[in-house]
Design an enzyme around this catalytic site. Structure first.
Site, short mmCIF file in Angstrom:
data_model
loop_
_atom_site.label_atom_id
_atom_site.label_comp_id
_atom_site.label_asym_id
_atom_site.label_seq_id
_atom_site.Cartn_x
_atom_site.Cartn_y
_atom_site.Cartn_z
N LYS A 119 -4.01 -53.38 24.22
CA LYS A 119 -4.23 -52.00 24.66
C LYS A 119 -5.70 -51.81 24.97
O LYS A 119 -6.56 -52.37 24.28
CB LYS A 119 -3.81 -51.02 23.56
CG LYS A 119 -3.61 -49.61 24.02
CD LYS A 119 -2.21 -49.38 24.53
CE LYS A 119 -2.03 -48.01 25.11
NZ LYS A 119 -0.67 -47.79 25.59
N GLY A 178 10.94 -31.65 25.29
CA GLY A 178 10.06 -32.15 26.34
C GLY A 178 10.84 -32.65 27.54
O GLY A 178 11.57 -33.64 27.43
N VAL A 179 10.73 -31.95 28.66
CA VAL A 179 11.50 -32.34 29.84
C VAL A 179 10.55 -32.76 30.97
O VAL A 179 10.64 -32.29 32.09
CB VAL A 179 12.49 -31.24 30.30
CG1 VAL A 179 13.63 -31.13 29.31
CG2 VAL A 179 11.81 -29.90 30.50
P1 NAD Z 1 5.29 -36.08 30.52
O1 NAD Z 1 3.88 -35.62 30.39
O2 NAD Z 1 5.84 -36.31 31.88
O3 NAD Z 1 6.27 -35.06 29.78
C1 NAD Z 1 6.03 -34.57 28.50
C2 NAD Z 1 6.62 -33.17 28.46
O4 NAD Z 1 6.56 -32.70 27.11
C3 NAD Z 1 5.85 -32.18 29.31
O5 NAD Z 1 6.77 -31.47 30.14
C4 NAD Z 1 5.17 -31.27 28.29
O6 NAD Z 1 5.03 -29.95 28.75
C5 NAD Z 1 6.14 -31.35 27.14
N1 NAD Z 1 5.57 -31.01 25.84
C6 NAD Z 1 4.33 -31.27 25.36
N2 NAD Z 1 4.20 -30.77 24.13
C7 NAD Z 1 5.38 -30.20 23.81
C8 NAD Z 1 5.86 -29.52 22.67
N3 NAD Z 1 5.10 -29.32 21.59
N4 NAD Z 1 7.14 -29.07 22.68
C9 NAD Z 1 7.91 -29.26 23.75
N5 NAD Z 1 7.50 -29.88 24.87
C10 NAD Z 1 6.25 -30.35 24.90
O7 NAD Z 1 5.37 -37.40 29.62
P2 NAD Z 1 6.49 -38.52 29.66
O8 NAD Z 1 6.02 -39.64 30.51
O9 NAD Z 1 7.81 -37.90 29.90
O10 NAD Z 1 6.42 -39.06 28.17
C11 NAD Z 1 7.05 -38.35 27.10
C12 NAD Z 1 6.92 -39.16 25.81
O11 NAD Z 1 7.50 -40.44 26.00
C13 NAD Z 1 5.48 -39.44 25.36
O12 NAD Z 1 5.45 -39.47 23.96
C14 NAD Z 1 5.20 -40.81 25.91
O13 NAD Z 1 4.19 -41.48 25.17
C15 NAD Z 1 6.55 -41.47 25.70
N6 NAD Z 1 6.80 -42.61 26.58
C16 NAD Z 1 6.78 -42.47 27.93
C17 NAD Z 1 7.05 -43.57 28.73
C18 NAD Z 1 7.08 -43.46 30.24
O14 NAD Z 1 7.52 -44.42 30.88
N7 NAD Z 1 6.66 -42.35 30.83
C19 NAD Z 1 7.34 -44.81 28.15
C20 NAD Z 1 7.38 -44.92 26.75
C21 NAD Z 1 7.11 -43.81 25.97
#
Ligand code: NAD
Length: 349
Positions: A81, A182-183
């Site tokens: 990382k 979280g959507v």
């Molecule tokens: P994103 O930023 O697209 O979506 C996150 C959503 O969560 C946003 O809509 C935000 O408004 C909402 N949010 C933030 N705080 C919140 C709260 N307290 N209550 C409710 N909603 C809240 O991010 P993402 O890419 O969808 O990732 C989401 C999670 O998945 C993260 O923890 C990320 O580390 C993990 N993740 C993502 C990926 C990927 O491929 N994008 C891969 C592995 C893990």
């Protein structure tokens, strides 16, 4: 200041590299946890840390997490990382990105970078001008790569289905109630898969209008972000933040299954025991959310096509079931079991 190898999160990391380029404004850390299975892979985080110690801890912890995630996904990739220590204004210049690319390149392929918080798809393209040790580039016709979100969402969907089969004995998702916290990229993609398979949805997001709009589109309902953990659903799917499962929240949960895409859902390891004691089936986060890294890694390692990526993602339910089988056999909670399996896979068991 404590030496990195004396810190609690140091786990015999193979390498810990600090890069400084004052002219370019770069201070970066690249932590290589393990190259046992292949080049260490993991994204770059561009973040303003309150203190450098926090950046060091993040790099140590996240790189170990990548070793575990990549191993459990069956990838020929180790764990690493990078963190770039941003200033308070998060100033990002072409010079800084170029200096970071040189830093990655200097490791000769022991570390392969990709997107993480604060790094855009354009940044990845810019980094690729200075090093070939980078993944997550725009896909070429039918190839792997690009935005990992949809791949993560697909893997989480398959994992939710596997958990529902295991905990509720149901072969399909018709009428199964899933509450999604979280959507965004992952949670939104998951909601679409679930809606198409007949699940009942309750959605929440910090951006309440976004959750309400998606719920209206997919025929679900939305609730306040504060209320989602206590919804009387079959499945709780955390897809926003880490550390949401702790001694305050676990006693209030109503779901039978926790299966979601967010990283580091358990605030501390012992919370895995607390979830298990409540009789809730937990899908270890780095096993269920590996779809994105599968996409990124296969692009880098094989130049694979989309079908190969999807085939590898469809192995996520088997890997979850292997964890749950061992959990049932040993009595250890699934998160602990997954860690143990991953450690064995990277030659540390
Ligand atoms: P994103 O930023 O697209 O979506 C996150 C959503 O969560 C946003 O809509 C935000 O408004 C909402 N949010 C933030 N705080 C919140 C709260 N307290 N209550 C409710 N909603 C809240 O991010 P993402 O890419 O969808 O990732 C989401 C999670 O998945 C993260 O923890 C990320 O580390 C993990 N993740 C993502 C990926 C990927 O491929 N994008 C891969 C592995 C893990």
């Amino acid at each position: 200041m404590t030496a990195p190898w004396m810190l609690p999160d140091f786990d015999d990391h193979e390498g810990f590299h600090i890069f400084r380029d004052p002219k370019a404004g770069l201070t970066a850390i690249i932590a290589i946890h393990s190259t046992y299975l292949g080049p260490s892979g993991g994204g770059t985080r561009f973040w303003h840390y309150a203190a450098p110690e926090a950046a060091i801890t993040d790099a140590l912890r996240l790189s170990r997490g990548m070793s575990y995630k990549n191993a459990m996904a069956g990838l020929a990739m180790g764990g690493g990382k990078a963190v770039i220590l941003a200033d308070a204004d998060r100033t990002k210049s072409p010079e800084l990105i170029a200096a970071f690319a040189r830093a990655v390149d200097s490791l000769g392929g022991r570390y392969v970078t990709a997107q993480d918080v604060g790094i855009s798809a354009q940044d990845i393209l810019d980094i690729s001008k200075g090093t070939k040790f980078v993944s997550g580039l725009p896909p070429k016709d039918g190839g792997a790569g690009g935005d990992p979100g949809p791949s993560t969402a697909l893997g989480v969907f398959l994992g939710v289905k596997a958990a529902v089969k295991r905990a509720l004995g149901k072969d399909d998702m018709v009428g199964v109630h899933v509450a999604i916290q979280g959507v965004g990229s992952v949670g939104g993609g998951l909601a679409r898969h679930l809606a198409a398979s007949g699940a009942k949805l309750t959605l929440a997001d910090r951006d309440a209008a976004k959750a309400a709009a998606l719920a209206a589109e997919l025929g679900g309902t939305s609730v306040d972000a504060d209320a989602i953990l206590q919804v009387e659903a079959d499945v709780l799917s955390p897809c926003a933040l880490g550390a949401i499962l702790d001694s305050q929240t676990i006693p209030l949960l109503k779901a039978s299954v926790i299966a979601g895409g967010a990283n580091n859902q358990l605030a501390r390891p012992e919370h895995g025991d607390a979830v298990q004691a409540r009789g809730i089936l937990y899908a270890p986060d780095y096993v269920i959310n590996a779809g994105g890294i599968i996409n990124v890694a296969l692009e880098y390692l094989d130049g694979a096509d989309r079908a190969t990526v999807d085939a590898k993602i469809s192995g996520i339910p088997d890997r979850l079931n292997a964890v749950w089988d061992e959990s049932a056999a040993t009595g250890d909670n699934p998160a602990k079991v997954a860690d143990r399996m991953a450690q064995k896979l990277i030659g540390r068991g």
